[in-house]
Every structure is written in structure tokens, then in C-alpha cells.
Design a protein around this motif. Structure first.
Motif, PDB file in Angstrom:
ATOM      1  N   ARG A 297       0.864  -1.171   0.000  1.00  0.00           N
ATOM      2  CA  ARG A 297       0.000   0.000   0.000  1.00  0.00           C
ATOM      3  C   ARG A 297       0.907   1.229   0.000  1.00  0.00           C
ATOM      4  N   ALA A 298       0.336   2.380  -0.309  1.00  0.00           N
ATOM      5  CA  ALA A 298       1.127   3.614  -0.383  1.00  0.00           C
ATOM      6  C   ALA A 298       0.774   4.527   0.788  1.00  0.00           C
ATOM      7  N   ASP A 299       1.696   4.656   1.727  1.00  0.00           N
ATOM      8  CA  ASP A 299       1.568   5.602   2.840  1.00  0.00           C
ATOM      9  C   ASP A 299       2.481   6.785   2.528  1.00  0.00           C
ATOM     10  N   ILE A 300       1.898   7.945   2.304  1.00  0.00           N
ATOM     11  CA  ILE A 300       2.655   9.105   1.821  1.00  0.00           C
ATOM     12  C   ILE A 300       3.018  10.035   2.976  1.00  0.00           C
ATOM     13  N   SER A 301       4.321  10.243   3.183  1.00  0.00           N
ATOM     14  CA  SER A 301       4.815  11.221   4.151  1.00  0.00           C
ATOM     15  C   SER A 301       4.828  12.590   3.461  1.00  0.00           C
ATOM     16  N   VAL A 302       4.181  13.570   4.081  1.00  0.00           N
ATOM     17  CA  VAL A 302       4.042  14.892   3.467  1.00  0.00           C
ATOM     18  C   VAL A 302       4.857  15.907   4.276  1.00  0.00           C
ATOM     19  N   ALA A 303       5.791  16.575   3.625  1.00  0.00           N
ATOM     20  CA  ALA A 303       6.657  17.537   4.317  1.00  0.00           C
ATOM     21  C   ALA A 303       5.849  18.734   4.799  1.00  0.00           C
ATOM     22  N   ALA A 334      -1.268  18.635   9.863  1.00  0.00           N
ATOM     23  CA  ALA A 334      -0.422  19.816   9.716  1.00  0.00           C
ATOM     24  C   ALA A 334      -0.583  20.747  10.922  1.00  0.00           C
ATOM     25  N   ALA A 335      -1.813  20.912  11.398  1.00  0.00           N
ATOM     26  CA  ALA A 335      -2.051  21.792  12.552  1.00  0.00           C
ATOM     27  C   ALA A 335      -1.373  21.241  13.795  1.00  0.00           C
ATOM     28  N   ARG A 336      -1.503  19.937  14.015  1.00  0.00           N
ATOM     29  CA  ARG A 336      -0.885  19.347  15.208  1.00  0.00           C
ATOM     30  C   ARG A 336       0.626  19.260  15.080  1.00  0.00           C
ATOM     31  N   ALA A 337       1.131  19.148  13.838  1.00  0.00           N
ATOM     32  CA  ALA A 337       2.586  19.154  13.634  1.00  0.00           C
ATOM     33  C   ALA A 337       3.166  20.499  14.062  1.00  0.00           C
ATOM     34  N   ARG A 338       2.480  21.589  13.723  1.00  0.00           N
ATOM     35  CA  ARG A 338       2.980  22.919  14.081  1.00  0.00           C
ATOM     36  C   ARG A 338       2.899  23.172  15.588  1.00  0.00           C
ATOM     37  N   ASP A 339       2.036  22.424  16.276  1.00  0.00           N
ATOM     38  CA  ASP A 339       1.926  22.544  17.739  1.00  0.00           C
ATOM     39  C   ASP A 339       2.736  21.479  18.473  1.00  0.00           C
ATOM     40  N   ASN A 340       3.548  20.699  17.731  1.00  0.00           N
ATOM     41  CA  ASN A 340       4.348  19.605  18.313  1.00  0.00           C
ATOM     42  C   ASN A 340       3.476  18.593  19.050  1.00  0.00           C
ATOM     43  N   LYS A 341       2.323  18.253  18.474  1.00  0.00           N
ATOM     44  CA  LYS A 341       1.391  17.340  19.130  1.00  0.00           C
ATOM     45  C   LYS A 341       1.215  16.021  18.384  1.00  0.00           C
ATOM     46  N   LEU A 342       2.060  15.747  17.414  1.00  0.00           N
ATOM     47  CA  LEU A 342       1.937  14.490  16.676  1.00  0.00           C
ATOM     48  C   LEU A 342       2.421  13.306  17.515  1.00  0.00           C
ATOM     49  N   SER A 355       7.048  16.563  -1.204  1.00  0.00           N
ATOM     50  CA  SER A 355       7.408  17.888  -0.707  1.00  0.00           C
ATOM     51  C   SER A 355       6.983  18.923  -1.742  1.00  0.00           C
ATOM     52  N   ASN A 356       6.100  19.852  -1.345  1.00  0.00           N
ATOM     53  CA  ASN A 356       5.542  20.838  -2.266  1.00  0.00           C
ATOM     54  C   ASN A 356       5.999  22.234  -1.847  1.00  0.00           C
TER      55      ASN A 356
END
Length: 434
Positions: A297-303, A334-342, A355-356
Motif C-alpha cells: 500500500r502507499a503511505d505518503i509522508s508529506v513535508a 499539519a495543525a498538530r505538527a505545528r503545535d508539536n502534538k503528533l 514535498s511541495n
């Protein structure tokens, strides 16, 4: 008997961390699941939960302390009837000097390996006293469960209530041990960091400010250096016409407006990469020293750019997930990544990355592979360019996409096929949702 609370490994790659903040103080009572501290790992700031019950007898590591090795005693937990005066602080502080050596090899293991190894280390030797919390002993007595047959998940292999209740629910400890085995992933060898410490850098006599490197920034530096030094990159670029994808996006957003969903171009590109990886499975791989792992399966990591650095939350099953679900999940991550909550499982893993940098007006770039993945897709900005349309020169919206491939695992021809598949899906986007 008092229990040493040790610096936990809150991510699979964590070797040391910063004890950012204590959420308890000496004399506080805690039980399993209570939040005890905030710890800055090599990836994010995470909350550390208690796994046993008792009273905080002594805090051994002050908040704000950097470079605390995994396995170092950071506090002492007292059991029923114990007093703080009975705690031997020097002994607790000295214990970690030998512990990290014994546990260091485990820190090199992949994400799921560490939990799977705990039961083996927890088994008591013949004749030893079984380590268990008072509550675990009471529950075991009530249920008629023999503690010596259980494996403990608490500190130093200590049996806690969850171990007793879990063994009953699972049909005994043997079932629990068997269930743990499949969780261990294929081991991945990681290059050792450079042995010699870097020489101090001479700072020019120019007005400046200095900011201490966070654990996240140190990890980014280490992993990107590792990738460029050990992974032979090959780069393949294609120009892709976006007009049909932009039209489809507008149609979808009009239909999804009542649900409050608004798709971004990036959402559609995540889907396109997931589908193209399944069409060209030779690129949905991971290289190890003795195996080539092919994912089904394809699990995509998004920068995602955050104040503390780059992190790559994962859209799992991007090849089969609906566009609305991808959009909503991406906004949340993305919101939780910016709050260091992942959580670690939300950014550790993935089969490929995207990466876009188009939103910054970057026309084309070459991204660094996120090891141990085999490829990453770099997306540039869409812009109006002269283009041949139906054998006549016209103007179209074009973007450049560059795939970086691990040449040890992916041949150039296979990478080219993936770029062709990705281009075809973006230019005829109904194919990715059919």
C-alpha cells in the motif's frame, strides 16, 4: 520498594531528550495514565505518562535539562508505606551509568521493535522475587493469576495492573507473547553517526545572535547528512499540465462546500502519488543491507514546515483513501505538527514522501530522500507557460515535478515509469478517483 522512573524512548530513534517540564512535584500521588512530564524528543515535544501508581518521592533531573540519555533515572516513585527519607538519591543517580550500555542497541531498532522486546527482558530469573505493584498483586490474587507467569510492561520489567488484566483478557501470558511477535518489523540497518566530535566553528566578529539547536533541528541535520552521504540519489524531472486537475478541483470544491471541505492542489497530488506508486510497485520500496522491501500500500509522508523544523506526517493508504478524507486528515496533521502534538506513529514510517514548495513560487527543486524510504517527489509552482495544445501553440498552466530515487533500490527506468504514471494521473485526474 521504591521505583526508578527512567527517561523513556518516546520515538524509535530517540537516544536522548530534553526534560522540558515537570507536570508533577515531589509528594504528588500518581496513577497509571497520569501525565508526569513534557519531554522534547528528536522529533517533537511529547507528554510522558505514568505506568504505575505511587507517590513522587524525589525528582532527580530538573526541568529544562538537555541531553538526558534514554534509561537515565529522572525521578523516584514511592510505594505504599514508604517515606521520602528512605530514598537513596546517590544510588538512583548512579544506576543509569550502566543502564544505557545495556539498552543502547535497542535504540537502533525500528519503530515497533522496542515494545516487542520488553517482555523478553521482563522475565524474572529462577528464584528471584517477582516485581509487581501492590495493585497488580491484589488484582492477581482476586483473579487467581500466577504473577510469575506474566511479563511486566512497567519500569525494570515491573508487573502493573494492565499486565494482569491483559493476560486474563487475552487468555493468558502465552497468548500475549505470541501476539507481540508479528509486531516486530523488518530490521533496518542505520549508518552510525560520525565518531569524532566536530571541531568548534570560529564565529566572525560580527554582531549576531545565537540560538541553541533543538533536538528536532539536530535530528534533521543528522538524517539529511546521513541521506546525502549514504544514499545514491538519482533525479528525474517532468513538466506536467495542470489545467484539468485545477478544473476538477474547482468542481469537487463546489460539490463539497455544504460539507465544509475544501480540497487543495496538494491533496490531489498526494492521491496521485499514492495511486502511481501502486501502478509502479518497483518504486514503492525500501532498501536494507540484505533485503528489498516491497510495500503493498502507499503511505505518503508529506513535508510540513513547523517553527522547530521540518516534519513529515503520514497519510496512510493514500492510494485508496478518498480525496475529502485526505484533505481533512492533512489539515489536522499539519495543525498538530505545528503545535508539536503528533504521535510517533503519525510521522514515523511511510513508504514515500511528497514535498511541495510551489506555494513559495519555487519553480523546480530536488528533494533529499527521507531514509529508509526509496523516493520523494518534489513539486514546483504551477505557472503559465507557452504550450503546444492540439498541434497549436497556446498557453497552459504547467508545473515541474522532480522525483529523487534511491538508486540502490530503484533503477532509472523504473523511476521514469513512476514519473510517467504520476504525470498521466495529474493530466487526466479522473483516473485517480475512478
Amino acid at each position: 520498594m521504591s521505583i526508578e522512573i527512567k527517561m523513556p524512548a518516546l520515538s524509535p530513534t530517540m537516544e536522548e531528550g530534553t526534560l522540558a517540564k515537570w507536570l508533577v512535584k515531589e509528594g504528588d500521588s500518581v496513577k497509571s495514565g497520569d501525565l508526569m512530564a513534557e519531554i522534547e524528543t528528536d522529533k517533537a515535544t511529547m507528554e510522558f505518562e505514568a505506568v504505575d501508581e505511587g507517590v513522587i518521592g524525589k525528582i532527580l533531573v530538573a526541568e529544562g535539562t538537555d541531553n538526558v540519555k534514554v534509561g537515565t533515572a529522572i525521578a523516584v516513585l514511592l510505594e505504599e508505606g514508604e517515606s521520602a527519607g528512605a530514598v537513596s538519591v546517590p544510588k538512583a543517580a548512579e544506576a543509569p551509568k550502566e543502564q544505557p550500555r545495556a539498552e543502547a542497541p535497542k535504540q537502533e531498532a525500528p519503530a515497533a521493535a522496542r515494545p516487542a522486546e520488553v517482555p523478553a527482558a521482563a522475565a524474572p530469573a529462577s528464584g528471584d522475587r517477582v516485581k509487581a505493584s501492590p495493585l497488580a498483586r491484589r488484582v492477581a490474587a482476586e483473579k487467581g493469576i500466577e504473577l510469575s507467569a506474566l511479563s511486566g510492561s512497567g519500569p525494570n520489567g515491573r508487573i502493573v495492573r494492565a499486565d494482569v488484566e491483559g493476560s486474563k483478557a487475552a487468555g493468558g501470558p502465552a497468548a500475549g507473547s505470541a501476539a507481540a511477535a508479528p509486531a516486530a518489523p523488518v530490521p533496518v540497518a542505520r549508518p552510525a553517526p560520525a565518531g569524532a566530535p566536530a571541531k568548534p566553528v570560529a564565529i566572525p566578529d560580527i554582531p549576531h545572535t545565537a540560538e541553541k539547536l533543538s533536538n528536532v533541528r539536530k535530528t534533521i541535520a543528522r538524517r539529511l547528512t546521513e541521506s546525502k552521504q549514504t544514499v545514491p540519489h538519482i533525479y528525474l524531472t517532468v513538466d506536467i499540465r495542470l489545467d484539468k486537475l485545477l478544473k476538477l478541483r474547482a468542481d469537487f470544491n463546489a460539490a463539497l462546500e455544504p460539507r465544509g471541505v475544501k480540497l487543495s492542489v496538494n491533496d490531489l497530488l498526494i492521491k496521485a502519488l499514492g495511486v502511481s506508486l501502486m501502478q509502479v510497485p518497483k518504486c514503492n520500496v525500501m532498501f536494507t543491507p540484505d533485503q528489498l522491501i516491497s510495500f503493498q500500500r502507499a503511505d505518503i509522508s508529506v513535508a510540513v514546515s513547523t517553527p522547530s523544523g521540518l516534519i513529515t506526517p503520514i497519510i496512510a493508504e493514500a492510494d485508496t483513501k478518498g480525496l475529502a478524507a485526505i484533505s481533512e486528515q492533512m489539515k489536522d496533521l499539519a495543525a498538530r505538527a505545528r503545535d508539536n502534538k503528533l504521535k510517533p506513529e503519525e510521522y514515523m514510517g511511510g513508504t514515500a514522501s511528497l514535498s511541495n514548495m510551489g506555494m513559495f513560487g519555487i519553480k523546480q527543486f530536488e528533494a533529499v530522500i527521507n531514509p529508509p524510504q526509496g523516493m520523494i517527489m518534489a513539486i514546483g509552482a504551477g505557472e503559465k507557460r507557452p504550450w503546444v495544445i492540439d498541434d497549436a501553440l497556446g498557453v497552459a498552466t504547467i508545473m515541474s515535478a522532480t522525483g529523487s530515487f534511491d538508486h540502490r533500490a530503484i533503477d532509472g527506468a523504473d523511476g521514469a515509469q513512476l514519473m510517467q504514471a504520476f504525470k498521466a494521473l495529474v493530466e487526466a485526474p479522473l483516473g485517480m478517483v475512478a
